[in-house]
Write an enzyme that holds these catalytic residues in place. Structure first.
Site, PDB file in Angstrom:
ATOM      1  N   ARG A  35      17.568  -1.713 -20.045  1.00 47.65           N
ATOM      2  CA  ARG A  35      16.915  -0.889 -19.488  1.00 47.65           C
ATOM      3  C   ARG A  35      16.915   0.592 -20.203  1.00 47.65           C
ATOM      4  O   ARG A  35      16.968   1.552 -19.928  1.00 47.65           O
ATOM      5  CB  ARG A  35      17.309  -0.439 -18.172  1.00 47.65           C
ATOM      6  CG  ARG A  35      17.334  -1.389 -17.045  1.00 47.65           C
ATOM      7  CD  ARG A  35      15.716  -1.682 -16.445  1.00 47.65           C
ATOM      8  NE  ARG A  35      15.651  -2.389 -15.324  1.00 47.65           N
ATOM      9  CZ  ARG A  35      15.695  -2.042 -14.049  1.00 47.65           C
ATOM     10  NH1 ARG A  35      15.415  -0.913 -13.683  1.00 47.65           N
ATOM     11  NH2 ARG A  35      15.574  -2.960 -13.009  1.00 47.65           N
ATOM     12  N   ARG A  39      13.209   5.821 -17.655  1.00 52.30           N
ATOM     13  CA  ARG A  39      13.377   7.219 -16.726  1.00 52.30           C
ATOM     14  C   ARG A  39      14.139   8.210 -17.415  1.00 52.30           C
ATOM     15  O   ARG A  39      14.054   9.360 -17.354  1.00 52.30           O
ATOM     16  CB  ARG A  39      13.506   7.162 -15.601  1.00 52.30           C
ATOM     17  CG  ARG A  39      12.243   7.143 -14.670  1.00 52.30           C
ATOM     18  CD  ARG A  39      12.311   7.102 -13.327  1.00 52.30           C
ATOM     19  NE  ARG A  39      13.151   6.158 -12.866  1.00 52.30           N
ATOM     20  CZ  ARG A  39      13.846   6.024 -11.394  1.00 52.30           C
ATOM     21  NH1 ARG A  39      13.508   6.905 -10.689  1.00 52.30           N
ATOM     22  NH2 ARG A  39      14.409   5.155 -10.929  1.00 52.30           N
ATOM     23  N   ARG A  48       4.326   7.794 -19.154  1.00 54.05           N
ATOM     24  CA  ARG A  48       3.795   7.222 -17.909  1.00 54.05           C
ATOM     25  C   ARG A  48       3.053   7.886 -16.941  1.00 54.05           C
ATOM     26  O   ARG A  48       2.568   7.176 -16.016  1.00 54.05           O
ATOM     27  CB  ARG A  48       5.242   6.490 -17.274  1.00 54.05           C
ATOM     28  CG  ARG A  48       5.729   5.248 -17.887  1.00 54.05           C
ATOM     29  CD  ARG A  48       4.890   3.927 -17.390  1.00 54.05           C
ATOM     30  NE  ARG A  48       4.585   4.139 -15.912  1.00 54.05           N
ATOM     31  CZ  ARG A  48       5.324   3.824 -14.849  1.00 54.05           C
ATOM     32  NH1 ARG A  48       6.469   3.526 -15.248  1.00 54.05           N
ATOM     33  NH2 ARG A  48       4.967   3.970 -13.808  1.00 54.05           N
ATOM     34  N   ASP A  84       8.479  -6.394 -16.756  1.00 49.39           N
ATOM     35  CA  ASP A  84       9.339  -6.560 -15.613  1.00 49.39           C
ATOM     36  C   ASP A  84       9.458  -7.867 -15.302  1.00 49.39           C
ATOM     37  O   ASP A  84       8.580  -8.569 -15.560  1.00 49.39           O
ATOM     38  CB  ASP A  84       8.745  -5.594 -14.526  1.00 49.39           C
ATOM     39  CG  ASP A  84       9.893  -5.439 -13.351  1.00 49.39           C
ATOM     40  OD1 ASP A  84      10.686  -4.697 -13.266  1.00 49.39           O
ATOM     41  OD2 ASP A  84       9.962  -6.239 -12.497  1.00 49.39           O
ATOM     42  N   TYR A 159      13.397 -11.873  -4.649  1.00 45.84           N
ATOM     43  CA  TYR A 159      12.365 -10.846  -4.305  1.00 45.84           C
ATOM     44  C   TYR A 159      11.027 -11.292  -3.474  1.00 45.84           C
ATOM     45  O   TYR A 159      10.667 -10.904  -2.560  1.00 45.84           O
ATOM     46  CB  TYR A 159      11.765 -10.070  -5.768  1.00 45.84           C
ATOM     47  CG  TYR A 159      12.759  -9.152  -6.436  1.00 45.84           C
ATOM     48  CD1 TYR A 159      12.900  -7.893  -5.592  1.00 45.84           C
ATOM     49  CD2 TYR A 159      13.264  -9.783  -7.344  1.00 45.84           C
ATOM     50  CE1 TYR A 159      13.781  -7.062  -6.355  1.00 45.84           C
ATOM     51  CE2 TYR A 159      14.165  -8.768  -7.974  1.00 45.84           C
ATOM     52  CZ  TYR A 159      14.370  -7.401  -7.249  1.00 45.84           C
ATOM     53  OH  TYR A 159      15.497  -6.498  -8.037  1.00 45.84           O
TER      54      TYR A 159
HETATM   55  O1  1CP Z   1      15.165  -1.626 -21.207  1.00 40.27           O
HETATM   56  C1  1CP Z   1      13.876  -1.782 -21.202  1.00 40.27           C
HETATM   57  O2  1CP Z   1      13.047  -1.229 -21.929  1.00 40.27           O
HETATM   58  C2  1CP Z   1      13.356  -2.974 -20.238  1.00 40.27           C
HETATM   59  C3  1CP Z   1      12.514  -2.871 -19.207  1.00 40.27           C
HETATM   60  C4  1CP Z   1      12.796  -3.606 -17.902  1.00 40.27           C
HETATM   61  C5  1CP Z   1      13.575  -4.553 -17.724  1.00 40.27           C
HETATM   62  C6  1CP Z   1      14.428  -5.628 -18.691  1.00 40.27           C
HETATM   63  C7  1CP Z   1      12.175  -3.189 -16.687  1.00 40.27           C
HETATM   64  C8  1CP Z   1      11.348  -2.111 -16.585  1.00 40.27           C
HETATM   65  N1  1CP Z   1      12.402  -4.016 -15.868  1.00 40.27           N
HETATM   66  C9  1CP Z   1      13.411  -5.088 -16.606  1.00 40.27           C
HETATM   67  C10 1CP Z   1      14.008  -6.101 -15.650  1.00 40.27           C
HETATM   68  C11 1CP Z   1      14.184  -6.219 -14.252  1.00 40.27           C
HETATM   69  N2  1CP Z   1      13.220  -5.729 -13.402  1.00 40.27           N
HETATM   70  C12 1CP Z   1      15.388  -6.611 -13.542  1.00 40.27           C
HETATM   71  C13 1CP Z   1      16.356  -7.349 -14.545  1.00 40.27           C
HETATM   72  C14 1CP Z   1      17.376  -6.169 -14.939  1.00 40.27           C
HETATM   73  C15 1CP Z   1      18.168  -5.672 -14.121  1.00 40.27           C
HETATM   74  O3  1CP Z   1      19.237  -6.221 -13.424  1.00 40.27           O
HETATM   75  O4  1CP Z   1      18.242  -4.206 -13.918  1.00 40.27           O
HETATM   76  C16 1CP Z   1      15.192  -6.270 -12.198  1.00 40.27           C
HETATM   77  C17 1CP Z   1      16.177  -6.985 -11.081  1.00 40.27           C
HETATM   78  C18 1CP Z   1      14.033  -5.767 -11.928  1.00 40.27           C
HETATM   79  C19 1CP Z   1      13.284  -5.667 -10.578  1.00 40.27           C
HETATM   80  C20 1CP Z   1      13.037  -4.275 -10.620  1.00 40.27           C
HETATM   81  N3  1CP Z   1      12.251  -3.701 -11.126  1.00 40.27           N
HETATM   82  C21 1CP Z   1      13.782  -3.048  -9.971  1.00 40.27           C
HETATM   83  C22 1CP Z   1      15.014  -3.442  -9.405  1.00 40.27           C
HETATM   84  C23 1CP Z   1      14.936  -2.964  -7.876  1.00 40.27           C
HETATM   85  C24 1CP Z   1      16.136  -3.543  -7.218  1.00 40.27           C
HETATM   86  O5  1CP Z   1      16.122  -4.583  -6.479  1.00 40.27           O
HETATM   87  O6  1CP Z   1      17.244  -2.919  -7.195  1.00 40.27           O
HETATM   88  C25 1CP Z   1      13.162  -1.700 -10.348  1.00 40.27           C
HETATM   89  C26 1CP Z   1      13.555  -0.382  -9.924  1.00 40.27           C
HETATM   90  C27 1CP Z   1      11.949  -2.207 -10.974  1.00 40.27           C
HETATM   91  C28 1CP Z   1      11.075  -1.097 -11.687  1.00 40.27           C
HETATM   92  C29 1CP Z   1      11.070  -0.980 -12.922  1.00 40.27           C
HETATM   93  N4  1CP Z   1      11.123  -1.923 -13.922  1.00 40.27           N
HETATM   94  C30 1CP Z   1      11.230  -1.216 -15.155  1.00 40.27           C
HETATM   95  C31 1CP Z   1      11.068   0.083 -15.076  1.00 40.27           C
HETATM   96  C32 1CP Z   1      11.262   0.933 -16.132  1.00 40.27           C
HETATM   97  C33 1CP Z   1      11.099   0.279 -13.603  1.00 40.27           C
HETATM   98  C34 1CP Z   1      10.950   1.524 -12.868  1.00 40.27           C
HETATM   99  C35 1CP Z   1       9.446   1.991 -12.893  1.00 40.27           C
HETATM  100  C36 1CP Z   1       9.043   2.847 -11.777  1.00 40.27           C
HETATM  101  O7  1CP Z   1       9.713   3.169 -10.957  1.00 40.27           O
HETATM  102  O8  1CP Z   1       7.752   3.272 -12.020  1.00 40.27           O
END
Ligand code: 1CP
Length: 356
Positions: A35, A39, A48, A84, A159
């Site tokens: 990540r 943010r 964004r 994602d 999910y």
């Molecule tokens: O580092 C980067 O540039 C990578 C971008 C990235 C990655 C690798 C995003 C962007 N998502 C992910 C993978 C991801 N998404 C995982 C595996 C990694 C981890 O364990 O952290 C998981 C579980 C998700 C699911 C997801 N998408 C969540 C977690 C929710 C939960 O169950 O707790 C969240 C918050 C998102 C949204 C998301 N994905 C990425 C961003 C920047 C965001 C936030 C976007 C927003 O809120 O507008």
């Protein structure tokens, strides 16, 4: 050792990151952050503004720019595609949204065998924007490798079955233990989608892949082996032409089996010291991790000591890629991550005589 010109490789294959994945000698320990885009970066928040997450993920220019932002700011040794884990599900037609501050929310959760029909195979035509973004990134990144990624079948199933983020994965486990045949059919479908999504990224030029099984740490090892590992192994076998990183949170009891699923590099969260993780994983694998992402909020001295401790423990491994034990927290000060990169690149040969 420093990260200056002497360490710049002439080819992406000779980058510190890919050398470490292959367990070959490195000019410095490579580092990137899960990540790393997102943010914590003001330039990300600006870009964004007014664009939903899934819209951003399907706009190649935005994906390219957001992926490059942390590479420019931190000088990390690898980029990771901005996307994602739910992007391929949406691409094949699953109704879902990524809700700010929540995560993925599925409109109609997976409940029965009839729902399998909502999970058709993914073809490159479902995700043309992913291949386009990867091709543009590979051109922009030059000698910095691009990591492609996808969600592993268990974590995607969580999910789909829960309908959104979950602490206990109760419905997921009820399905897994209560209807093992349907569970197996679901994970089969998800493995097929995940494998195709990774192939699109590799075929467009990604140098390595990370398979995120973020929530699989909720399972005991014996059940992981019978009910999950074969499906993850199917995915990993299909991408054996590039280094494969496999990561989950709270997976201390699963590290060996996650390695056996077919990973070249096992990602480790912050709960298990790397030296112990190496013992559990066994020979023939590199490790990735594992600084607690909360430590960037500690004092500069504490952070530096913990970075050094992680580097020291990483020496037990045949290859070590420095990373956090999970994703960058949104409130993180980017300057603290920059310091981490500088410390990792400077290396650590053991405690100095003075000041300790
Ligand atoms: O580092 C980067 O540039 C990578 C971008 C990235 C990655 C690798 C995003 C962007 N998502 C992910 C993978 C991801 N998404 C995982 C595996 C990694 C981890 O364990 O952290 C998981 C579980 C998700 C699911 C997801 N998408 C969540 C977690 C929710 C939960 O169950 O707790 C969240 C918050 C998102 C949204 C998301 N994905 C990425 C961003 C920047 C965001 C936030 C976007 C927003 O809120 O507008």
């Amino acid at each position: 050792m420093t990260s200056d010109a002497a360490a710049v490789p002439s080819r992406v294959a000779d980058s510190a990151f890919l050398l470490a994945c292959r367990r070959e000698p490195v000019p410095h320990t490579p580092v990137w952050f899960m990540r790393q885009a997102g943010r914590a970066l003001p330039e990300y928040r600006a870009l964004r503004e007014g664009t939903s997450m899934l819209q951003a993920c399907s706009t190649p220019d935005l994906v390219t720019e957001i992926t490059l932002q942390p590479v420019r700011r931190y000088g990390v040794d690898a980029a990771i595609l901005f996307s994602d884990i739910v992007v391929p599900l949406q691409a094949v037609g699953v109704g879902l949204e990524i809700v700010p501050g929540v995560g993925p929310v599925v409109a109609e959760p997976f409940r029965s065998a009839a729902d399998l029909d909502r999970l058709p195979a993914l073809t490159p035509e479902h995700v043309p924007y992913v291949a386009e973004a990867v091709r543009s990134l590979v051109g922009e990144l030059g000698r910095t490798p691009l990591i492609g990624f996808a969600g592993a079948p268990f974590t995607l199933a969580s999910y789909l079955v829960e309908g959104g983020p979950s602490k206990n994965h109760a419905r997921t486990k009820a399905l897994m233990y209560g209807e093992p045949e349907l569970w197996s059919a679901l994970l089969d479908r998800l493995a097929t989608i995940t494998l195709s999504f990774l192939r699109v990224q590799i075929d467009a030029g990604a140098s390595a892949v990370q398979l995120f099984d973020s929530w699989v740490g909720a399972l005991p090892a014996a059940d992981y082996r019978t009910l999950v590992q074969p499906h993850s192994a199917h995915v990993l076998r299909g991408v054996a032409d590039v280094p494969r990183i496999h990561f989950g949170v709270g997976t201390g009891e699963l590290l060996h089996d996650m390695g056996s699923a077919g990973a070249d590099v096992v990602g480790v969260d912050w709960r298990v010291p790397l030296s112990e993780a190496v013992r559990r994983i066994g020979p023939g694998k590199a490790v990735q991790g594992n600084l607690d992402p909360a430590l960037v909020f500690a004092s500069a001295q504490v952070l530096a000591d913990k970075v050094h401790e992680t580097l020291e423990q990483g020496k037990a491994a045949e290859g070590h890629i420095f990373n956090l034990g999970h994703g960058v927290l949104p409130e993180t000060d980017p300057d603290a991550l920059l310091r981490v990169v500088e410390l990792v690149h400077a290396g650590f040969e053991g405690p100095s005589a003075e000041g300790r």
